[in-house]
Design an enzyme around this catalytic site. Structure first.
Site, PDB file in Angstrom:
ATOM      1  N   LYS A 159       0.850  -1.202   0.000  1.00 35.00           N
ATOM      2  CA  LYS A 159       0.000   0.000   0.000  1.00 35.00           C
ATOM      3  C   LYS A 159       0.884   1.249   0.000  1.00 35.00           C
ATOM      4  O   LYS A 159       2.093   1.160   0.229  1.00 35.00           O
ATOM      5  CB  LYS A 159      -0.900  -0.019   1.244  1.00 35.00           C
ATOM      6  CG  LYS A 159      -0.134  -0.039   2.567  1.00 35.00           C
ATOM      7  CD  LYS A 159      -1.039  -0.338   3.741  1.00 35.00           C
ATOM      8  CE  LYS A 159      -0.229  -0.439   5.026  1.00 35.00           C
ATOM      9  NZ  LYS A 159      -1.068  -0.859   6.169  1.00 35.00           N
ATOM     10  N   TYR A 211      17.234  28.937   8.354  1.00 36.93           N
ATOM     11  CA  TYR A 211      16.027  29.611   8.857  1.00 36.93           C
ATOM     12  C   TYR A 211      15.977  29.567  10.380  1.00 36.93           C
ATOM     13  O   TYR A 211      16.309  28.550  10.996  1.00 36.93           O
ATOM     14  CB  TYR A 211      14.775  28.915   8.339  1.00 36.93           C
ATOM     15  CG  TYR A 211      14.447  29.242   6.903  1.00 36.93           C
ATOM     16  CD1 TYR A 211      14.184  30.556   6.509  1.00 36.93           C
ATOM     17  CD2 TYR A 211      14.379  28.235   5.959  1.00 36.93           C
ATOM     18  CE1 TYR A 211      13.865  30.842   5.183  1.00 36.93           C
ATOM     19  CE2 TYR A 211      14.058  28.523   4.635  1.00 36.93           C
ATOM     20  CZ  TYR A 211      13.810  29.822   4.256  1.00 36.93           C
ATOM     21  OH  TYR A 211      13.494  30.103   2.951  1.00 36.93           O
TER      22      TYR A 211
END
Ligand code: PLP
Length: 358
Positions: free
Chosen positions: A35, A255
């Site tokens: 899956k 950042y």
């Protein structure tokens, strides 16, 4: 020539890991769980690699099963959550999909359906996880009802474990006991084992294994485990150094100034970021491998880039290969530094990262 970020997929490793799953319970069959795009590895490619030996495949929904059938995969495909809408049943019956049945509403939809052929059903019982499944006290009656329906061919009894990766908890044993009490006297095959149960809970092996994560060579355990130690990593996620900065103590990186140098440091920028699926919440100090040598991240991961400390890898330069996880660095180990599990790292890899099959 182009951005170097890529995921190399070792299909031999996936075959090795599938065989390792089967070797845990030689009398059992195994549905290879593919899956979510085979946990990021590519469902069609993985199914192709296993098509000579997998007893079945397991997916989450009919869309994933259709992708396999359209690619010519012929094995039985189990829909682990069953069908969501009754109009899926026609395709299910025509294409030998096997459907989980976890709720009374699915039983009634099946009873009302006009089908071209009877379907194989995996009747799911809730043995304690309380996510999907028929209550234990209703299992026998649900089984009898399904047995009475012309729309139903074979029935397999399944359940799912909440804590099979935690080896010293009693929960798995309690779930097995709950399941065994509820199914007593029913003559049908059992399927209980996900990867951790396949590797560590022999009493749960029964007739059908359902290995997922282990196929991709990642351990589901936080501790060393003898069988898991034999897994081979299938995905190696790599990129390259694209810039280098020599910085002084007090200089900040990235950042939010998320890393501040405490010593004279060489910081390398790598072409890999959360836009590729590398997690933004990787803490400073998350391991990476440069030219075969381990070092760590330094500074926040940004969308397309991340920064690592190469101070102690004197030879490292522009264009050098950086492994984010894979053959030299287990994805399960990286996951710990990202406060997550290997499942999310693998499945969240984005389409921007080319998958290269070996
Ligand atoms: C995803 C899934 C599995 C596979 O679990 P792993 O821990 O990845 O081995 C097995 N059974 C069911 C019902 C699942 O949904």
């Amino acid at each position: 020539m182009s951005r170097a970020a890529r995921a190399s997929i070792d299909l031999d490793a996936i075959r090795h890991n599938y065989r390792l799953a089967k070797s845990q319970a030689p009398a059992a069959r195994a549905a290879a769980i593919i899956k979510a795009g085979a946990y990021g590895h590519g469902a069609v490619a993985v199914a192709g690699a296993l098509k000579a030996e997998a007893d079945a495949f397991g997916v989450a929904c009919i869309e994933e099963a259709i992708e396999l059938r359209d690619a010519g995969i012929e094995q039985p495909v189990v829909l682990l959550e069953g069908f969501f809408e009754a109009d899926e049943l026609e395709y299910i019956a025509r294409h030998n999909l096997w459907t989980a049945i976890h709720s009374p509403h699915q039983v009634e939809a099946l009873a009302r359906a006009q089908l071209p052929a009877p379907v194989n059903v995996w009747l799911k019982m809730d043995s304690g996880m309380h996510r999907l499944g028929i209550e234990p006290e209703n299992l026998r009656a649900t089984y009898d009802r399904l047995r009475s329906l012309g729309q139903v061919a074979e029935i397999t009894l399944m359940s799912h474990f909440a804590c099979a990766d935690e080896l010293d908890l009693e929960t798995t044993r309690q779930q097995i006991a709950c399941f065994d009490r509820a199914v007593e006297g029913i003559d049908a095959p059992h399927s209980l084992s996900n990867s951790p149960a396949t590797l560590a809970w022999p009493e749960a092996h029964r007739d059908w294994l359902r290995p997922g994560l282990m196929l991709y060579g990642a351990t589901p355990f936080l501790v060393e485990q003898e069988q898991a130690a034999r897994l081979e990593a299938a995905m190696t996620l790599t990129s390259e150094i694209i810039a280098i900065h020599d910085l002084q103590p007090g200089d900040a990186v990235g950042y939010g100034a998320g890393f501040v140098c405490e010593r004279p440091s060489r910081i390398a920028t790598v072409a890999m970021g959360y836009g590729d699926g590398y997690p933004r919440h990787a803490a400073n100090g998350t391991p990476v491998v440069v030219n075969g040598q381990r070092t760590v991240t330094a500074g926040r991961v940004s969308m397309d880039m991340m920064t690592i400390d190469i101070t102690d890898i004197p030879g490292a330069g522009i264009g050098d290969r950086v492994e984010l996880w894979g053959k030299q660095l287990p994805v399960s180990e990286v996951a710990v530094h990202c406060s997550t599990i290997p499942y999310t790292l693998l499945t969240c890899l984005t389409p921007r990262v080319p998958r290269v099959y070996e």
